[in-house]
Structures are given as structure tokens and as C-alpha cells.
Design an enzyme around this catalytic site. Structure first.
Site, mmCIF file in Angstrom:
data_model
loop_
_atom_site.group_PDB
_atom_site.id
_atom_site.type_symbol
_atom_site.label_atom_id
_atom_site.label_comp_id
_atom_site.label_asym_id
_atom_site.label_seq_id
_atom_site.Cartn_x
_atom_site.Cartn_y
_atom_site.Cartn_z
ATOM 1 N N TYR A 155 44.670 -0.272 17.233
ATOM 2 C CA TYR A 155 45.886 0.423 17.898
ATOM 3 C C TYR A 155 45.409 1.600 18.803
ATOM 4 C CZ TYR A 155 50.528 2.423 18.398
ATOM 5 O OH TYR A 155 51.596 3.018 18.758
ATOM 6 N N LYS A 159 45.667 2.036 22.870
ATOM 7 C CA LYS A 159 46.339 2.984 23.508
ATOM 8 C C LYS A 159 45.692 3.825 24.324
ATOM 9 C CE LYS A 159 50.573 1.754 21.993
ATOM 10 N NZ LYS A 159 51.606 1.531 23.002
#
Ligand code: NDP
Length: 247
Positions: A155, A159
Site C-alpha cells: 500500500y 501511494k
């Protein structure tokens, strides 16, 4: 109204932060297409709310991680609206595991939706924005992409990738009427955060100077700021909404 006459697409607009962004854009006068992957009833409810306040709304189902599917969706949206002014790349997932336990499939899935998804959606609309010499792209990143997190290597990488993409694209499109910005929320009260065990919630809250999680409406208002004329001189920025968690 700050966005009267504008058209927008919010990816992952059926729930959570995306839903609040879609409603905030519509409240300022924009017509809004609601992308979702599987929650049709939720997406319909958002579209219905938008229509109730007199704006046009349409459903735009697609898996943003799938380029041909995203391309098909873009054609449908452009047919419906005629043009697209505002793209909010919000759709995202997490699949948390320590790196040792993280398998390749979980890495690929998170990267495919969170990072490839931003490429796919931007790619299918950018030519039309360049042609009309006006466009606003806002990518939803995360404080986790800025500081990393235990169990979130996939994750965080996705990002951070979106943040770097935002700055590069902002430089490429700045002279062409298209701004590209990111909004980096900290911990916001959504399904994603409600799943956090109580003990971890308490520890997180103790690290946030403002001593609370953010609301989806607070993120929605930040997006409106960036895509309205208030944000005309802002490009390549990553606006933090994190209660002071990172400063
Ligand atoms: P939710 O889990 O509440 O909602 C996720 C949304 O993304 C849903 O609308 C979902 O559609 C959609 N979506 C998921 N996969 C796909 C896909 N493959 N194609 C299209 N749409 C998809 O998430 P949040 O509102 O919490 O998060 C929204 C964004 O904000 C994400 O990018 C997330 O990383 C980011 N963020 C969230 C934070 C938080 O605290 N919640 C903090 C920082 C960043 P469907 O309903 O059909 O499943």
C-alpha cells in the site's frame, strides 16, 4: 457555486471518501459520474442524491486496474457528459501483511488498483483535457505513502508511486491548462479504518496531535478547493489532511 457547468468523474465514488468527494463536487454545481467496481446499490444511492440536488449523475462501473475496462468506461462517460473537466483518482484498496507473509498476488493486486488504476484513468481522459485546454486531476494518496507503515509495504509503495506520478504529470501538463495535485489523508473514518482493532485505534489517536480521525467531508472539501478557481495556482502539490500526524 464554484463548479457550475463542470463535469467530474470520481473513481471509487460509491463509498467512503470517494462518495463524500462526489457529493461535495455536486454541491458546488458539478455533474458527477460515479465509478465503482461492485457496489452497484451504493453507487446508485450516491447518483440519486446528486440528482436530488438538481445535478446530472451517471454510473460508471469499471475495474480501474483493468485498462480495457477503464477505456470502455471513459467512452461511456464522454458520451454521457460530452467532455470531462475533473478527474478524481480515489479508488483504492489495502491488503495488509508483513512483508515476510505478503505474497506476490497481494502485492500485484494493490499495485494494480492503486497505482496502475491512476495511470489507466488518467490516460483515458488526458487527451480530451488537453484538447479543451482545461482539466483538473486530483489523486488520493495517503500519509502511509509518506511515512511507511508496518504491514503495508504494498500500500505504501503504491501511494508513494502515485505521489511521484502526480509531480511528474504536473510538470508535463502545467503549460497546457491541466493541473495535477494529490490529497494525502491521514486516518479518516471509513470502512478501511473502522476495521482497525480498538487497541491499535487508541495507539494511533495518541499519535495524532488533533486527537481524532478525520472525516470524509473534510477530504471532500479539500478536493473542491483544488479543482475550483480557488486552486488555480496550485499544481504538483500533495495536500496533507492528517490532523498533524506528519508535519
Ligand atoms: P473504501 O474501502 O471505503 O472505498 C473504496 C472505494 O474504491 C469503493 O468505492 C470501491 O468500489 C472502490 N474500488 C475498489 N477497488 C476498485 C477497482 N478495482 N475499481 C474501481 N473502484 C474500486 O475506501 P476509502 O474511502 O477509505 O479510501 C478511498 C481512498 O482514500 C483510497 O485510495 C485509500 O487508499 C485512500 N485513503 C484512505 C484513508 C482512510 O483513512 N480511509 C487514508 C488515506 C488514504 P466498490 O464500492 O464497488 O467496492
Amino acid at each position: 457555486m464554484k463548479l457550475k457547468g463542470r463535469t467530474a468523474l470520481v473513481t471509487g465514488g460509491s463509498r467512503g471518501i470517494g462518495r463524500a468527494i462526489a457529493l461535495a463536487l455536486a454541491a458546488e454545481g458539478a455533474d458527477v459520474a460515479i465509478n465503482y467496481v461492485s457496489s452497484e446499490p451504493a453507487a446508485k444511492e450516491v447518483a440519486e442524491q446528486i440528482r436530488k440536488i438538481g445535478r446530472h449523475s451517471t454510473l460508471a462501473q469499471a475495474d480501474v486496474g483493468d485498462y480495457p475496462d477503464t477505456f470502455r468506461m471513459a467512452q461511456d462517460v464522454l458520451k454521457e457528459f460530452g467532455h470531462l473537466d475533473i478527474l478524481v483518482n480515489n479508488a483504492g484498496i489495502s491488503s495488509d501483511k508483513t512483508f515476510v507473509r505478503m505474497d506476490h498476488a497481494s502485492w500485484r493486486k494493490v499495485l494494480a488498483i492503486n497505482l496502475d488504476g491512476v495511470f489507466n484513468c488518467t490516460k483515458v481522459f488526458v487527451d480530451q483535457m488537453l484538447k479543451q485546454e482545461w482539466g483538473r486531476v486530483v489523486n488520493i494518496t495517503s500519509v502511509i505513502g509518506q511515512i511507511g507503515n508496518f504491514g503495508q509495504a504494498n500500500y505504501a509503495a503504491s501511494k508513494a508511486g502515485v505521489a511521484a506520478f502526480t509531480k511528474s504529470l504536473a510538470k508535463e501538463l502545467a503549460g497546457k491548462g491541466v493541473t495535477v495535485n494529490a490529497v494525502a489523508p491521514g486516518f479518516i473514518e471509513t470502512d478501511m479504518v473502522r476495521g482497525i482493532p480498538d487497541k491499535v485505534r487508541e495507539r494511533l489517536l495518541s499519535q495524532i496531535p488533533l486527537k481524532r480521525f478525520g472525516t470524509v467531508e473534510e477530504v471532500g472539501r479539500a478536493v473542491v478547493y483544488l479543482v475550483s478557481s480557488d486552486g488555480d495556482y496550485i499544481t504538483g502539490a500533495e495536500l496533507s489532511i492528517n490532523g498533524g500526524l506528519l508535519m
